[in-house]
Write a protein that holds these residues in place. Structure first.
Motif, PDB file in Angstrom:
ATOM      1  N   PRO A 102       0.770  -1.253   0.000  1.00  0.00           N
ATOM      2  CA  PRO A 102       0.000   0.000   0.000  1.00  0.00           C
ATOM      3  C   PRO A 102       0.801   1.302   0.000  1.00  0.00           C
ATOM      4  CG  PRO A 102       0.007  -0.953   2.196  1.00  0.00           C
ATOM      5  CD  PRO A 102       0.697  -1.952   1.291  1.00  0.00           C
ATOM      6  N   LEU A 103       2.121   1.248   0.185  1.00  0.00           N
ATOM      7  CA  LEU A 103       2.887   2.486   0.302  1.00  0.00           C
ATOM      8  C   LEU A 103       2.790   3.353  -0.950  1.00  0.00           C
ATOM      9  CD1 LEU A 103       5.003   3.994   2.175  1.00  0.00           C
ATOM     10  CD2 LEU A 103       6.700   3.107   0.559  1.00  0.00           C
ATOM     11  N   VAL A 104       2.660   4.658  -0.735  1.00  0.00           N
ATOM     12  CA  VAL A 104       2.739   5.646  -1.816  1.00  0.00           C
ATOM     13  C   VAL A 104       3.618   6.788  -1.324  1.00  0.00           C
ATOM     14  CG1 VAL A 104       1.499   7.254  -3.309  1.00  0.00           C
ATOM     15  CG2 VAL A 104       0.423   5.098  -2.663  1.00  0.00           C
ATOM     16  N   GLU A 105       4.696   7.077  -2.059  1.00  0.00           N
ATOM     17  CA  GLU A 105       5.567   8.199  -1.709  1.00  0.00           C
ATOM     18  C   GLU A 105       5.057   9.463  -2.403  1.00  0.00           C
ATOM     19  OE1 GLU A 105      10.010   6.811  -1.140  1.00  0.00           O
ATOM     20  OE2 GLU A 105       9.259   6.119  -3.077  1.00  0.00           O
ATOM     21  N   ILE A 106       4.723  10.468  -1.621  1.00  0.00           N
ATOM     22  CA  ILE A 106       4.248  11.739  -2.160  1.00  0.00           C
ATOM     23  C   ILE A 106       5.415  12.727  -2.126  1.00  0.00           C
ATOM     24  CG2 ILE A 106       2.593  13.619  -1.897  1.00  0.00           C
ATOM     25  CD1 ILE A 106       0.720  11.632  -0.526  1.00  0.00           C
ATOM     26  N   VAL A 107       5.851  13.129  -3.330  1.00  0.00           N
ATOM     27  CA  VAL A 107       7.068  13.934  -3.448  1.00  0.00           C
ATOM     28  C   VAL A 107       6.733  15.270  -4.131  1.00  0.00           C
ATOM     29  CG1 VAL A 107       9.479  13.951  -4.157  1.00  0.00           C
ATOM     30  CG2 VAL A 107       8.303  11.754  -3.804  1.00  0.00           C
ATOM     31  N   PRO A 108       6.960  16.383  -3.461  1.00  0.00           N
ATOM     32  CA  PRO A 108       6.598  17.679  -4.037  1.00  0.00           C
ATOM     33  C   PRO A 108       7.680  18.277  -4.930  1.00  0.00           C
ATOM     34  CG  PRO A 108       7.463  18.015  -1.838  1.00  0.00           C
ATOM     35  CD  PRO A 108       7.493  16.518  -2.093  1.00  0.00           C
ATOM     36  N   HIS A 109       7.260  19.107  -5.840  1.00  0.00           N
ATOM     37  CA  HIS A 109       8.137  20.045  -6.543  1.00  0.00           C
ATOM     38  C   HIS A 109       8.351  21.212  -5.582  1.00  0.00           C
ATOM     39  CE1 HIS A 109       9.166  23.299  -9.342  1.00  0.00           C
ATOM     40  NE2 HIS A 109       9.525  22.365 -10.217  1.00  0.00           N
ATOM     41  N   PRO A 110       9.474  21.922  -5.650  1.00  0.00           N
ATOM     42  CA  PRO A 110       9.669  23.074  -4.754  1.00  0.00           C
ATOM     43  C   PRO A 110       8.528  24.081  -4.794  1.00  0.00           C
ATOM     44  CG  PRO A 110      11.723  22.548  -5.872  1.00  0.00           C
ATOM     45  CD  PRO A 110      10.672  21.664  -6.485  1.00  0.00           C
ATOM     46  N   GLU A 111       7.789  24.136  -5.917  1.00  0.00           N
ATOM     47  CA  GLU A 111       6.687  25.096  -6.043  1.00  0.00           C
ATOM     48  C   GLU A 111       5.314  24.460  -5.806  1.00  0.00           C
ATOM     49  OE1 GLU A 111       7.099  27.978  -9.424  1.00  0.00           O
ATOM     50  OE2 GLU A 111       8.816  26.710  -9.952  1.00  0.00           O
ATOM     51  N   THR A 112       5.268  23.192  -5.449  1.00  0.00           N
ATOM     52  CA  THR A 112       3.982  22.538  -5.198  1.00  0.00           C
ATOM     53  C   THR A 112       3.280  23.201  -4.013  1.00  0.00           C
ATOM     54  OG1 THR A 112       4.786  20.407  -6.021  1.00  0.00           O
ATOM     55  CG2 THR A 112       2.849  20.361  -4.608  1.00  0.00           C
ATOM     56  N   ASP A 113       2.009  23.506  -4.201  1.00  0.00           N
ATOM     57  CA  ASP A 113       1.231  24.120  -3.125  1.00  0.00           C
ATOM     58  C   ASP A 113       0.971  23.083  -2.022  1.00  0.00           C
ATOM     59  OD1 ASP A 113      -1.486  24.975  -1.780  1.00  0.00           O
ATOM     60  OD2 ASP A 113      -0.744  26.743  -2.823  1.00  0.00           O
ATOM     61  N   PRO A 114       1.090  23.462  -0.750  1.00  0.00           N
ATOM     62  CA  PRO A 114       0.834  22.519   0.350  1.00  0.00           C
ATOM     63  C   PRO A 114      -0.526  21.841   0.268  1.00  0.00           C
ATOM     64  CG  PRO A 114       1.858  24.508   1.200  1.00  0.00           C
ATOM     65  CD  PRO A 114       1.558  24.770  -0.238  1.00  0.00           C
ATOM     66  N   SER A 115      -1.523  22.551  -0.267  1.00  0.00           N
ATOM     67  CA  SER A 115      -2.859  21.956  -0.380  1.00  0.00           C
ATOM     68  C   SER A 115      -2.863  20.789  -1.367  1.00  0.00           C
ATOM     69  CB  SER A 115      -3.883  23.012  -0.824  1.00  0.00           C
ATOM     70  OG  SER A 115      -3.613  23.464  -2.145  1.00  0.00           O
ATOM     71  N   THR A 116      -2.003  20.825  -2.370  1.00  0.00           N
ATOM     72  CA  THR A 116      -1.882  19.712  -3.327  1.00  0.00           C
ATOM     73  C   THR A 116      -1.399  18.462  -2.604  1.00  0.00           C
ATOM     74  OG1 THR A 116      -1.397  21.219  -5.159  1.00  0.00           O
ATOM     75  CG2 THR A 116      -0.746  18.919  -5.435  1.00  0.00           C
ATOM     76  N   ILE A 117      -0.419  18.638  -1.720  1.00  0.00           N
ATOM     77  CA  ILE A 117       0.107  17.517  -0.931  1.00  0.00           C
ATOM     78  C   ILE A 117      -0.983  16.951  -0.033  1.00  0.00           C
ATOM     79  CG2 ILE A 117       1.797  16.814   0.810  1.00  0.00           C
ATOM     80  CD1 ILE A 117       3.080  17.469  -1.823  1.00  0.00           C
ATOM     81  N   GLU A 118      -1.686  17.819   0.666  1.00  0.00           N
ATOM     82  CA  GLU A 118      -2.706  17.383   1.622  1.00  0.00           C
ATOM     83  C   GLU A 118      -3.859  16.664   0.919  1.00  0.00           C
ATOM     84  OE1 GLU A 118      -2.184  17.355   4.796  1.00  0.00           O
ATOM     85  OE2 GLU A 118      -0.279  18.359   4.424  1.00  0.00           O
ATOM     86  N   LYS A 119      -4.297  17.184  -0.211  1.00  0.00           N
ATOM     87  CA  LYS A 119      -5.394  16.553  -0.956  1.00  0.00           C
ATOM     88  C   LYS A 119      -4.970  15.198  -1.503  1.00  0.00           C
ATOM     89  CE  LYS A 119      -7.620  20.896  -2.363  1.00  0.00           C
ATOM     90  NZ  LYS A 119      -7.881  21.815  -3.504  1.00  0.00           N
ATOM     91  N   THR A 120      -3.738  15.117  -1.988  1.00  0.00           N
ATOM     92  CA  THR A 120      -3.226  13.843  -2.511  1.00  0.00           C
ATOM     93  C   THR A 120      -3.114  12.823  -1.387  1.00  0.00           C
ATOM     94  OG1 THR A 120      -1.984  15.023  -4.228  1.00  0.00           O
ATOM     95  CG2 THR A 120      -1.320  12.754  -3.747  1.00  0.00           C
ATOM     96  N   TYR A 121      -2.606  13.255  -0.255  1.00  0.00           N
ATOM     97  CA  TYR A 121      -2.473  12.378   0.917  1.00  0.00           C
ATOM     98  C   TYR A 121      -3.842  11.839   1.341  1.00  0.00           C
ATOM     99  CZ  TYR A 121      -1.054  10.837   5.604  1.00  0.00           C
ATOM    100  OH  TYR A 121      -0.820  10.085   6.737  1.00  0.00           O
ATOM    101  N   ALA A 122      -4.824  12.731   1.413  1.00  0.00           N
ATOM    102  CA  ALA A 122      -6.179  12.333   1.832  1.00  0.00           C
ATOM    103  C   ALA A 122      -6.795  11.355   0.836  1.00  0.00           C
ATOM    104  CB  ALA A 122      -7.060  13.576   1.977  1.00  0.00           C
ATOM    105  N   LEU A 123      -6.570  11.587  -0.460  1.00  0.00           N
ATOM    106  CA  LEU A 123      -7.115  10.701  -1.489  1.00  0.00           C
ATOM    107  C   LEU A 123      -6.497   9.307  -1.385  1.00  0.00           C
ATOM    108  CD1 LEU A 123      -8.838  10.242  -4.033  1.00  0.00           C
ATOM    109  CD2 LEU A 123      -6.892  11.056  -5.391  1.00  0.00           C
TER     110      LEU A 123
END
Length: 267
Positions: A102-123
């Motif tokens: 089940p692991l998924v690594e969520i890796v941001p771009h330096p300009e990725t908005d924090p909300s993008t990370i949070e929404k992806t994590y929740a999904l």
């Protein structure tokens, strides 16, 4: 999906039939992503191909869609830099086979908005996966850096004649892998002494002594490659039927392990 349903491994509240009814194919990219809230790119591990896809998507999507890549090692800065919707871009790296691992690594771009990370994590959580957030990009992300460290030392140990290929794998499958199926290396340290600080106090000299004997990064070619290839091929011949059968056995083992871990978490 029907086999998964029969064995009790199907995720989601809908039946296999209802889930399959929601899946369709499309050869037109604009039509394929119409109405999407989250887009997961799963093309081959080819930088130029992925950049082409995201370049096309960048011209199509609005400011609310998350653009995500399944890449296992291409850095977000190489994939997304220069895109108009870069704040909506993120890597969501699954692990093969993702239905049982089940692991998924969520890796941001330096300009990725924090909300993008949070929404992806929740999904990912809602989909039944186990997402982890990286605070910044790094070559190989986390899983492959750990995996390559193990592979590198395994290669050296076999190449130097310390242990056979078969016994090396046994050290992991019937040794380290047994505990790592449920806890990670840091918790292992914590439990193998009276906490991390006590572990470091007890073992730091021994660890440094061993680590200082590690050799350079292997070439993964030549005589050692032939030696390991021969050993693995004797165990599992490199023919499609044999490899597919072993992969099926691996996935069945992972399915049972996933079921056990789920039961233990619920207990």
């Amino acid at each position: 999906m029907k086999e998964l349903e029969e064995s009790g491994f199907l995720k989601g509240a809908l039946s296999a039939e209802k889930q399959l009814a929601l899946i369709s194919g499309c050869t037109d990219l604009k039509a394929a992503v119409e109405g999407a809230a989250f887009i997961q790119e799963c093309t081959p591990e080819n930088l130029e191909l992925k950049k082409k896809i995201f370049g096309q998507l960048d011209l199509i999507v609005d400011d609310n869609v998350i653009l995500s890549s399944s890449t296992s090692c291409l850095l977000p800065t190489k994939l997304f830099t220069g895109l108009k919707h870069v704040k909506q871009c993120v890597v969501s790296h699954p692990v093969n086979p993702p239905y049982f691992v089940p692991l998924v690594e969520i890796v941001p771009h330096p300009e990725t908005d924090p909300s993008t990370i949070e929404k992806t994590y929740a999904l990912m959580k809602k989909a039944g996966q186990s997402p982890v957030k990286l605070n910044k990009e790094i070559e190989g992300f986390v899983l492959n850096r750990l995996q390559y460290a193990v592979i590198s030392e395994a290669w050296r140990l076999v190449g130097e004649g310390v242990v056979s290929s078969t016994d090396l794998d046994l050290v992991m499958s019937d040794g380290l892998g047994m505990r790592y199926a449920f806890i990670g290396p840091l918790e292992t340290m914590h439990l193998n002494a009276e906490g991390i600080s006590n572990y470091c106090e007890r073992y730091h000299e021994g660890m440094r002594l061993v680590l200082n004997t590690f050799g350079p990064v292997p070439e993964f070619s030549g005589e050692i490659e032939q030696k390991i290839n021969q050993a693995m091929s004797e165990k599992i011949p490199v023919v499609p039927q044999q490899l597919d059968a072993r992969r099926e056995w691996r996935d069945e083992c992972l399915a049972h392990l996933a079921k056990l871990k789920k039961q233990m978490k619920s207990d």
